[in-house]
Every structure is written in structure tokens, then in C-alpha cells.
Design an enzyme around this catalytic site. Structure first.
Site, PDB file in Angstrom:
ATOM      1  N   THR A 135       0.994  -1.242   0.076  1.00 43.77           N
ATOM      2  CA  THR A 135      -0.105   0.074  -0.107  1.00 43.77           C
ATOM      3  C   THR A 135       0.985   1.283   0.270  1.00 43.77           C
ATOM      4  OG1 THR A 135      -1.613  -1.105   1.259  1.00 43.77           O
ATOM      5  CG2 THR A 135      -1.926   1.285   1.439  1.00 43.77           C
ATOM      6  N   SER A 184      -6.482  -0.048  -2.329  1.00 42.98           N
ATOM      7  CA  SER A 184      -7.191  -0.834  -3.178  1.00 42.98           C
ATOM      8  C   SER A 184      -6.633  -1.080  -4.732  1.00 42.98           C
ATOM      9  CB  SER A 184      -8.669  -0.398  -3.200  1.00 42.98           C
ATOM     10  OG  SER A 184      -9.069  -0.390  -1.882  1.00 42.98           O
ATOM     11  N   GLY A 193       2.672  -2.830   8.275  1.00 43.05           N
ATOM     12  CA  GLY A 193       3.150  -3.571   9.657  1.00 43.05           C
ATOM     13  C   GLY A 193       4.656  -3.798   9.600  1.00 43.05           C
ATOM     14  N   ARG A 238     -26.318 -12.493  34.768  1.00 35.21           N
ATOM     15  CA  ARG A 238     -26.922 -11.182  35.396  1.00 35.21           C
ATOM     16  C   ARG A 238     -28.619 -11.238  35.284  1.00 35.21           C
ATOM     17  NH1 ARG A 238     -25.044  -6.013  36.812  1.00 35.21           N
ATOM     18  NH2 ARG A 238     -26.211  -4.457  36.117  1.00 35.21           N
ATOM     19  N   GLY A 253     -22.697  -1.594  31.310  1.00 36.69           N
ATOM     20  CA  GLY A 253     -21.606  -0.508  31.515  1.00 36.69           C
ATOM     21  C   GLY A 253     -20.216  -1.411  31.678  1.00 36.69           C
ATOM     22  N   THR A 275     -10.832  -3.347   6.269  1.00 32.77           N
ATOM     23  CA  THR A 275     -10.176  -2.826   5.399  1.00 32.77           C
ATOM     24  C   THR A 275      -8.852  -3.331   4.766  1.00 32.77           C
ATOM     25  OG1 THR A 275     -11.034  -0.631   6.528  1.00 32.77           O
ATOM     26  CG2 THR A 275      -9.017  -0.458   5.098  1.00 32.77           C
ATOM     27  N   GLU A 303      -6.410  -6.659   3.976  1.00 33.40           N
ATOM     28  CA  GLU A 303      -6.527  -7.793   3.099  1.00 33.40           C
ATOM     29  C   GLU A 303      -7.463  -7.631   2.278  1.00 33.40           C
ATOM     30  OE1 GLU A 303      -4.698 -10.253   2.912  1.00 33.40           O
ATOM     31  OE2 GLU A 303      -3.223  -9.947   4.450  1.00 33.40           O
ATOM     32  N   ASP A 346     -10.347  -4.158   0.973  1.00 33.98           N
ATOM     33  CA  ASP A 346     -11.489  -3.411   1.469  1.00 33.98           C
ATOM     34  C   ASP A 346     -12.822  -4.224   1.428  1.00 33.98           C
ATOM     35  OD1 ASP A 346     -13.001  -0.792   2.277  1.00 33.98           O
ATOM     36  OD2 ASP A 346     -13.652  -1.259   0.301  1.00 33.98           O
TER      37      ASP A 346
HETATM   38  C1  LIG Z   1      -3.583  -1.050  10.832  1.00 35.09           C
HETATM   39  C2  LIG Z   1      -3.165  -1.115   9.266  1.00 35.09           C
HETATM   40  C3  LIG Z   1      -2.359  -2.090   8.977  1.00 35.09           C
HETATM   41  C4  LIG Z   1      -1.737  -2.228   7.349  1.00 35.09           C
HETATM   42  N1  LIG Z   1      -0.874  -3.031   7.135  1.00 35.09           N
HETATM   43  C5  LIG Z   1      -0.643  -3.118   5.756  1.00 35.09           C
HETATM   44  C6  LIG Z   1       0.646  -3.807   5.301  1.00 35.09           C
HETATM   45  O1  LIG Z   1       1.431  -4.465   6.321  1.00 35.09           O
HETATM   46  N2  LIG Z   1       1.198  -3.831   4.369  1.00 35.09           N
HETATM   47  C7  LIG Z   1       0.380  -3.133   3.419  1.00 35.09           C
HETATM   48  O2  LIG Z   1       0.696  -3.298   1.922  1.00 35.09           O
HETATM   49  N3  LIG Z   1      -0.738  -2.659   3.519  1.00 35.09           N
HETATM   50  C8  LIG Z   1      -1.358  -2.399   4.936  1.00 35.09           C
HETATM   51  N4  LIG Z   1      -2.485  -1.679   5.257  1.00 35.09           N
HETATM   52  C9  LIG Z   1      -3.028  -0.897   4.145  1.00 35.09           C
HETATM   53  C10 LIG Z   1      -4.548  -1.586   3.810  1.00 35.09           C
HETATM   54  O3  LIG Z   1      -4.157  -2.902   3.088  1.00 35.09           O
HETATM   55  C11 LIG Z   1      -5.113  -0.462   2.985  1.00 35.09           C
HETATM   56  O4  LIG Z   1      -5.365   0.478   4.008  1.00 35.09           O
HETATM   57  C12 LIG Z   1      -6.374  -1.074   1.986  1.00 35.09           C
HETATM   58  O5  LIG Z   1      -5.912  -1.717   1.325  1.00 35.09           O
HETATM   59  C13 LIG Z   1      -7.473   0.115   1.701  1.00 35.09           C
HETATM   60  O6  LIG Z   1      -6.493   0.795   0.820  1.00 35.09           O
HETATM   61  P1  LIG Z   1      -6.810   2.375   1.129  1.00 35.09           P
HETATM   62  O7  LIG Z   1      -6.660   2.818   2.521  1.00 35.09           O
HETATM   63  O8  LIG Z   1      -5.937   3.198   0.186  1.00 35.09           O
HETATM   64  O9  LIG Z   1      -8.424   2.710   0.911  1.00 35.09           O
HETATM   65  P2  LIG Z   1      -9.127   3.268  -0.384  1.00 35.09           P
HETATM   66  O10 LIG Z   1      -8.694   2.244  -1.554  1.00 35.09           O
HETATM   67  O11 LIG Z   1      -8.780   4.519  -0.695  1.00 35.09           O
HETATM   68  O12 LIG Z   1     -10.551   2.838   0.080  1.00 35.09           O
HETATM   69  C14 LIG Z   1     -11.321   4.108   0.643  1.00 35.09           C
HETATM   70  C15 LIG Z   1     -12.573   3.694   0.538  1.00 35.09           C
HETATM   71  O13 LIG Z   1     -13.047   4.081  -0.628  1.00 35.09           O
HETATM   72  C16 LIG Z   1     -13.876   2.762  -1.186  1.00 35.09           C
HETATM   73  N5  LIG Z   1     -13.488   2.245  -2.686  1.00 35.09           N
HETATM   74  C17 LIG Z   1     -12.439   2.205  -3.077  1.00 35.09           C
HETATM   75  N6  LIG Z   1     -12.334   1.721  -4.098  1.00 35.09           N
HETATM   76  C18 LIG Z   1     -13.742   1.721  -4.509  1.00 35.09           C
HETATM   77  C19 LIG Z   1     -14.246   1.024  -5.721  1.00 35.09           C
HETATM   78  N7  LIG Z   1     -13.610   0.796  -6.811  1.00 35.09           N
HETATM   79  N8  LIG Z   1     -15.499   1.144  -5.625  1.00 35.09           N
HETATM   80  C20 LIG Z   1     -16.312   1.669  -4.476  1.00 35.09           C
HETATM   81  N9  LIG Z   1     -15.781   2.033  -3.628  1.00 35.09           N
HETATM   82  C21 LIG Z   1     -14.270   2.036  -3.536  1.00 35.09           C
HETATM   83  C22 LIG Z   1     -13.489   1.712  -0.259  1.00 35.09           C
HETATM   84  O14 LIG Z   1     -14.811   0.719   0.104  1.00 35.09           O
HETATM   85  C23 LIG Z   1     -13.243   2.435   0.912  1.00 35.09           C
HETATM   86  O15 LIG Z   1     -14.258   2.330   1.978  1.00 35.09           O
HETATM   87  C24 LIG Z   1      -2.697  -1.649   6.570  1.00 35.09           C
HETATM   88  C25 LIG Z   1      -3.709  -0.817   6.734  1.00 35.09           C
HETATM   89  C26 LIG Z   1      -3.981  -0.702   8.201  1.00 35.09           C
HETATM   90  C27 LIG Z   1      -5.150   0.287   8.483  1.00 35.09           C
END
Ligand SMILES: Cc1cc2nc3c(=O)[nH]c(=O)nc-3n(C[C@H](O)[C@H](O)[C@H](O)COP(=O)(O)OP(=O)(O)OC[C@H]3O[C@@H](n4cnc5c(N)ncnc54)[C@H](O)[C@@H]3O)c2cc1C
Length: 636
Positions: A133, A139, A172, A305, A394, A415, A417, A419
Site C-alpha cells: 500500500t 485498493s 506493519g 446477570r 456498563g 479494510t 487484506e 477493503d
Molecule cells: C492497521 C493497518 C495495517 C495495514 N498493514 C498493511 C501492510 O502491512 N502492508 C500493506 O501493504 N498495507 C497495509 N495496510 C493498508 C491496507 O491494506 C489498505 O488500507 C487497504 O487496502 C485500503 O486501501 P486504502 O486505505 O487506500 O483505502 P481506499 O482504497 O482509498 O478505500 C477507501 C474507501 O473507498 C472505497 N473504495 C475504493 N475503491 C472503490 C471502488 N472501486 N468502488 C467503490 N468503493 C471504493 C472503499 O470501500 C473504502 O471505503 C494496512 C492498513 C491498516 C489501517
């Protein structure tokens, strides 16, 4: 064998031994989920735990035997799922190190990478990252900005982050522990862009200092998963040797030429990503385990409870209130259903990853199931944890009772693995065709170009099936309004199957109609996107019911089987109840039948109320996870 033992044996299946080993480890003093540690201490604790598990050999189960593993993909997922009973930062840290980083080396690399790194990865002597990412793209992986340009004279790749939006983000293991990363970058060879490929890039020296050209930043406080060190990485002219390329699917030869046995770049990209599906399956399993922990806490609380009661009488157990039963028991039924569906998913994963030659169709089926189930299971965890927290009043709000961590730590399962909304589109796309190889584009929004062509034939073939189903559904509840037939498993299956087929048909018709009228495929897809997502969601409901029904069939304990049978009906009818407006809109349930579905759910809740304790006991949530809830009434 007590009924709870028998139930647990059914749930644990052939991997009971490894599940019990993990449970025993989690029950040891000092291994329970931490409740409130400062972030750096939590990170240090998680690393120490992960090293302990690695040194004991527990983290290489899925790796090949020649690298110290057992070649047991299914068993490794069972171990991971069980670890989710404990601290979820530990789970995610292990997922990143052994699943994502190790998985990239194993599945995208070749023997030289395996020999060099796999043992050290499995023993956590080489902590690593999975750096896919970027700030601007999560995504949409095909649009990543990081570049790896081959310098033929030097025999090296030069890795660069061209702008702030292309820095690796949320990664990570990056902020504190990672020494190396599997970096996904646009490969450029001989001036030609070859698409996204992965290569191994060292990040830090032995003292933990970033190497020259590597810039690392901590992502800072997060909503949860405090024990995982997520960070940002930027590369400035970082040079790595030619053999750093993970070259199972594409090589840069000594003469500086690029070669891949998969000519179509889009297909190549998706084949590469497809090999990394294990992480998605693992998070699906962990979501189900987290739901079990929440239900275990809430049901036990509800059985201890008392609040209010009839005038002059004793106060009544929470579990005896219909509203409480409705909050907990359908969620319990869904968790069981998802558990059995996950079993099928893991069996398929094991089959695909251990067989020598697997047809594309099987890989695609695995991908569809993993995408759909992961989305539904992680959303289910989010909803269930919230319901269970509220059901504990509570007490549920106190950190010591675990809901705070459960909510915060599992939130991101929807989100990472993949979204969930994007995954359901992927699942729907696969459902609409069996001819993926002919697609130009596979990203969710590019799917529309495909819909213009291939789908139509597939759908035409399905029409015959649809007619049969329509007929069956029309006769579904002949002449009776009491809804008695709703308890018939065949009727339940038909209801869910009809809905799934009907929605899929509707989507295909709308897409075809839009494209035939000359509109841009992208615009047509945008108009139908919610419909596309519903198609996948309805399909998952059916898949879960099929898996649940099969599990009831194979249960040979005469005491348990009727309980599971009722639980399965509760799952099916709570789905029908949730969609009763849709069924009525489509003339498949009369108003009377719709009301009958509500009544049936109530009756099933009442019938299952005496078994609620048994049903959570069967999960085998290890003792510390329960006793970490002293403020809840059952946890004396
Ligand atoms: C705690 C944490 C750990 C992570 N660890 C790793 C890691 O180790 N390695 C790594 O590579 N990544 C990692 N990630 C990244 C994670 O895989 C991405 O955040 C995820 O793939 C989503 O990408 P984005 O954040 O760019 O969201 P976006 O792709 O921008 O999505 C944002 C929103 O837009 C919507 N959306 C996007 N595209 C579309 C579409 N075509 N149609 C409709 N809706 C859409 C989605 O549903 C979502 O609600 C991590 C993220 C977090 C928060």
C-alpha cells in the site's frame, strides 16, 4: 464426552490438536491479551511473544518441509485462527511477518530466495514487511507509484519513491522491527514499464538504523492494534541486486531482458496477487474467532446477570428477555455458519496450495469464496462485538472486559487484506463469468469493460436454471400461512438460492442493457454498483447456509444434532427476515409468510435459549480470555 466436548470436537475438526496447543499457550501466565500497556511496551511484548512462538517452531507450519516447516497450509490457518482468541496485535504481527512477508518470499520468490530467507523468517531472525500500500493507492494496487528501474550495467534495480503519494504507508513491522521488505513497485526494464512486481529491499542494519536512501516514519497512534508498529517508508535511489526480484512469475535475465511465462500483464499481475490469498483467508478466520470471544463474554454474562422481573418475583436473567435473545442468538447462529463456511474455504486453500497442478477455475473459485467470506465475516465481527458490548451494559465498556480492544483491534479487518466493498465487487465479477482469462481489466471499476462481452453468454446458460428456481420459489409455501414450511431446510435453501440467482440475473441484465444502449461501460457499472455488491452478499448468505446445512448432516451426536439443526434454521430465517422486504417486493413471500418468518425467528430463539451456554462453551475460548473479564458477573 460432555455435550460441550462433543460440540468442540465438531468445531475444531481434524486440527483439534494444534488448536488445543495454541489454546494452552494462551492460557499460560503472561500470555493473555494485554489490557492497557503503553504503546512501546505493548510493541515490545508482542515482539517477544512472536519470537517465542517462532523459536518453538509454531510459525512455520505452512512452510515447505525443506525449510523447517510442515507443508500444512490448513493447519497453519487453524493455528492462526486460534491465536485470535488472544492479543490481536500479536495475531496481526504474526500475520505480517510469517504470512505476508514470508508468504511473498515463498509464493513470489524462487529457490534462491527460499534458501536464503525462509528459515530466518520463520524463526523471526529476519523481521520483515509486506510493503504494498502507498499513501495514494491502497485498493488500486495496479496504480502504485514506487518504481524499480533495472540498471543493466550495474546488474541492479534502483528503487525510488517518486513523490509523497507513493511512499509506502500503514506497513506493519516498518516503524520499529523490520529489517527487510517485500516491496511492490512498477518494474522498468530497458526503459519499458512491466507493471507491478515485488522485490526484496533491505531496510535497516543490524543495529536497527535505516539504511542509506531508506526513510522510515512511524504512522503514530492508531484506532487499535497498538502492539503493531505500522510505518511509512520512502526509497531514494536504493540499489538492490538483480536477484532481489521475487522472480517466480517474471525474470530479468543476465543479458538484461525481461521474461515472463505469463504474457498478458494483467493476468500476470492477478496471478501474482492470487498467490497471496492466504492472508485474506486468515483474517476471515480471525474475524470469526473474535466474534466467538465477544459472544462467549456476552452470553455468559446474560446467563448470570438478572434485571427486573414480575411484581413480587425474582429478577429475571438477561438471557430470558426476548430482545436479548434476538441480539445474541442470531449472531451466534451466523458465527456458527461462518465457521463451517470458513472450514470449506480453508480446505480449498489447502487443496489449491498443495496440489501440483490446479486448474484456473479452482483458483478462481477459491478467490471468490475468500473475497466474499472475508467481507461478510469481518463486517459480522464488527456488528457482533458492538451488540455484545451493549448486551453487557456498563461492564462491557470497561477495558478490562476486552470489548474495547476487540472493537478497536478488529475494526480494520474490514479494510486490510482487501477493503470489503472492493472485495464484494471482485466476488461478484467472478460469479458473473467463468472466463476471466479473456478480461482486459480486472480492477473493480474496469470490470465493466468485461461485462460488455462475456457475461451475456454465461447468463444465457443460467437462464434454464433460473426458470427451474423461479418455479420452485413460486410454489415455495403452498397454501399455508403459518410458515411451518420455513423450518424445512430445502425451503430455506431455495429461498436463499432464488434470491442469489435473481439478483445476479438482474445485475447482468442491467449491465447488458446499459452497454447495449451505447453508454460508457464505466458509467454503467457505477449505476449498478450497489446491485453488484448485493449479488455477492446474497451469494455469501447461500454459501454459508449450504456449509452449515452440511455440518448439521454430518453431526452424528443425537443430542447435539437437533440443537445445531435449530441453530441452522435460525441463521437461514434471520437472513430471510432481514430481507423480507425484498422477498415481498419480488412476490416470493406473502405478507403472512413474512410475518411467519418473524415468528419463526422468535420461536427458534426461545427454543435455543436453554442451549446458549453450551453453544458458546463449544467455542473453547481459552480461560484467560474469559477471566480477563472480572467485572462481568460470570467471571468470579
Ligand atoms: C492497521 C493497518 C495495517 C495495514 N498493514 C498493511 C501492510 O502491512 N502492508 C500493506 O501493504 N498495507 C497495509 N495496510 C493498508 C491496507 O491494506 C489498505 O488500507 C487497504 O487496502 C485500503 O486501501 P486504502 O486505505 O487506500 O483505502 P481506499 O482504497 O482509498 O478505500 C477507501 C474507501 O473507498 C472505497 N473504495 C475504493 N475503491 C472503490 C471502488 N472501486 N468502488 C467503490 N468503493 C471504493 C472503499 O470501500 C473504502 O471505503 C494496512 C492498513 C491498516 C489501517
Amino acid at each position: 464426552m460432555t455435550p460441550a466436548d462433543s460440540l468442540r470436537a465438531l468445531l475444531d475438526g481434524p486440527d483439534a490438536e494444534i488448536r488445543n496447543t495454541v489454546r494452552a499457550w494462551l492460557s499460560e501466565p503472561g500470555n493473555a491479551a494485554v489490557v492497557d500497556l503503553p504503546r512501546e511496551q505493548h510493541r515490545a511484548q508482542v515482539l517477544a511473544w512472536a519470537k517465542e512462538l517462532a523459536q518453538a517452531g509454531g510459525t512455520a507450519i505452512g512452510y515447505p518441509v525443506e525449510y523447517g516447516g510442515e507443508g500444512e497450509v490448513g493447519r497453519s490457518i487453524a493455528a492462526f485462527e486460534t491465536l485470535a482468541f488472544g492479543d490481536l496485535s500479536l495475531l496481526v504481527k504474526c500475520g505480517v511477518q510469517f504470512g505476508l512477508f514470508g508468504g511473498a518470499v515463498l509464493h513470489l520468490g524462487t529457490a534462491k530466495h527460499h534458501q536464503r530467507h525462509l528459515r530466518a523468517i520463520a524463526r523471526l531472525e529476519l523481521p520483515g514487511c509486506f510493503a504494498m500500500t502507498e499513501t495514494d493507492h491502497g485498493s488500486n494496487v495496479q496504480a502504485l507509484g514506487t518504481t524499480a528501474t533495472y540498471d543493466h550495467e550495474a546488474g541492479e534495480f534502483v528503487v525510488n519513491t517518486p513523490d509523497a503519494g507513493a511512499r509506502k504507508d500503514y506497513i506493519g513491522n516498518a516503524a520499529r522491527d523490520g529489517r527487510m521488505a517485500a516491496v511492490f513497485a512498477q518494474l522498468i526494464v530497458g526503459g519499458e514499464a512491466r507493471g507491478v512486481h515485488a522485490l526484496l529491499v533491505p531496510l535497516r542494519d543490524d543495529d536497527g538504523n535505516p539504511l542509506r536512501g531508506v526513510e522510515i516514519e512511524d504512522c503514530g497512534p492508531k484506532l487499535g492494534l497498538d502492539g503493531v508498529d505500522n510505518g511509512r517508508i520512502a526509497f531514494h535511489d536504493v540499489r538492490v541486486p538483480r536477484d532481489a526480484l521475487l522472480d517466480r512469475y517474471a525474470q530479468v535475465r543476465e543479458d538484461g531482458t525481461y521474461f515472463s511465462p505469463i504474457e498478458n500483464p494483467t493476468k500476470r499481475f492477478f496471478v501474482m496477487l492470487g498467490t497471496l490469498i492466504q492472508g485474506r483467508v486468515s483474517i476471515c478466520g480471525a474475524s470469526i474467532t473474535a466474534s466467538k470471544v465477544a459472544l462467549d463474554l456476552a452470553v455468559r454474562h446474560a446467563l448470570a446477570r438478572r434485571q427486573f422481573g414480575p411484581p413480587g418475583g425474582d429478577e429475571v436473567l438477561l438471557m430470558d428477555y426476548r430482545t436479548h435473545q434476538r441480539r445474541l442468538l442470531p449472531a451466534l447462529a451466523t458465527t456458527y455458519g461462518l465457521h463451517f463456511a470458513q472450514e470449506r474455504l480453508v480446505a480449498r486453500l489447502h487443496e489449491v496450495f498443495t496440489a501440483d497442478d490446479v486448474p484456473d477455475r479452482k483458483r478462481r473459485e477459491l478467490e471468490t469464496l475468500a473475497a466474499g467470506l472475508k467481507a461478510v465475516a469481518s463486517w459480522h465481527a464488527t456488528e457482533t462485538i458492538q451488540s455484545c458490548r451493549e448486551a453487557c451494559g456498563g461492564a462491557g465498556y470497561l477495558r478490562v472486559n476486552r470489548f474495547a480492544a476487540l472493537k478497536a483491534d478488529t475494526d480494520v479487518f474490514t479494510t486490510f487484506e482487501g477493503d470489503n466493498t472492493v472485495l464484494l465487487q471482485l466476488a461478484a465479477k467472478n460469479l458473473l463469468t467463468d472466463h476471466r482469462d479473456q478480461f482486459g481489466e480486472l480492477d473493480p471499476l474496469g470490470v465493466a469493460t468485461f461485462f460488455a462481452g462475456q457475461v451475456i453468454g454465461t447468463i444465457a446458460e443460467r437462464t434454464a436454471v433460473r426458470k427451474v428456481l423461479t418455479g420452485l420459489a413460486a410454489d415455495l409455501l403452498p397454501g399455508r400461512d403459518d410458515g411451518g414450511e420455513l423450518l424445512d431446510r430445502e425451503v430455506q435453501l431455495r429461498l436463499l438460492r432464488w434470491r442469489q440467482e435473481h439478483i445476479l440475473q438482474g445485475v447482468a441484465r442491467r449491465l447488458k442493457g446499459g452497454i447495449d444502449s451505447g453508454r460508457e461501460p464505466f458509467d454503467v457499472l457505477l449505476d449498478c454498483q450497489d446491485h453488484v455488491v448485493s449479488a455477492a452478499r446474497a451469494w455469501v448468505d447461500l454459501v454459508v447456509l449450504e456449509a452449515f446445512a452440511a455440518a448439521v448432516e454430518r453431526c452424528d451426536d443425537p443430542g447435539l444434532r437437533p440443537i445445531l439443526d435449530r441453530l441452522c434454521s435460525l441463521y437461514a430465517l434471520s437472513r430471510v427476515e432481514a430481507e423480507r422486504g425484498w422477498y415481498q417486493e419480488h412476490g416470493r413471500l406473502t405478507a403472512a409468510h413474512s410475518k411467519a418468518a418473524i415468528k419463526a425467528v422468535n420461536a427458534l430463539c426461545a427454543a435455543l435459549r436453554p442451549d446458549a451456554g453450551l453453544l458458546v462453551e463449544g467455542f473453547g475460548v481459552p480461560a484467560p480470555a474469559q477471566s480477563a473479564a472480572p467485572a462481568l458477573e460470570h467471571a468470579a
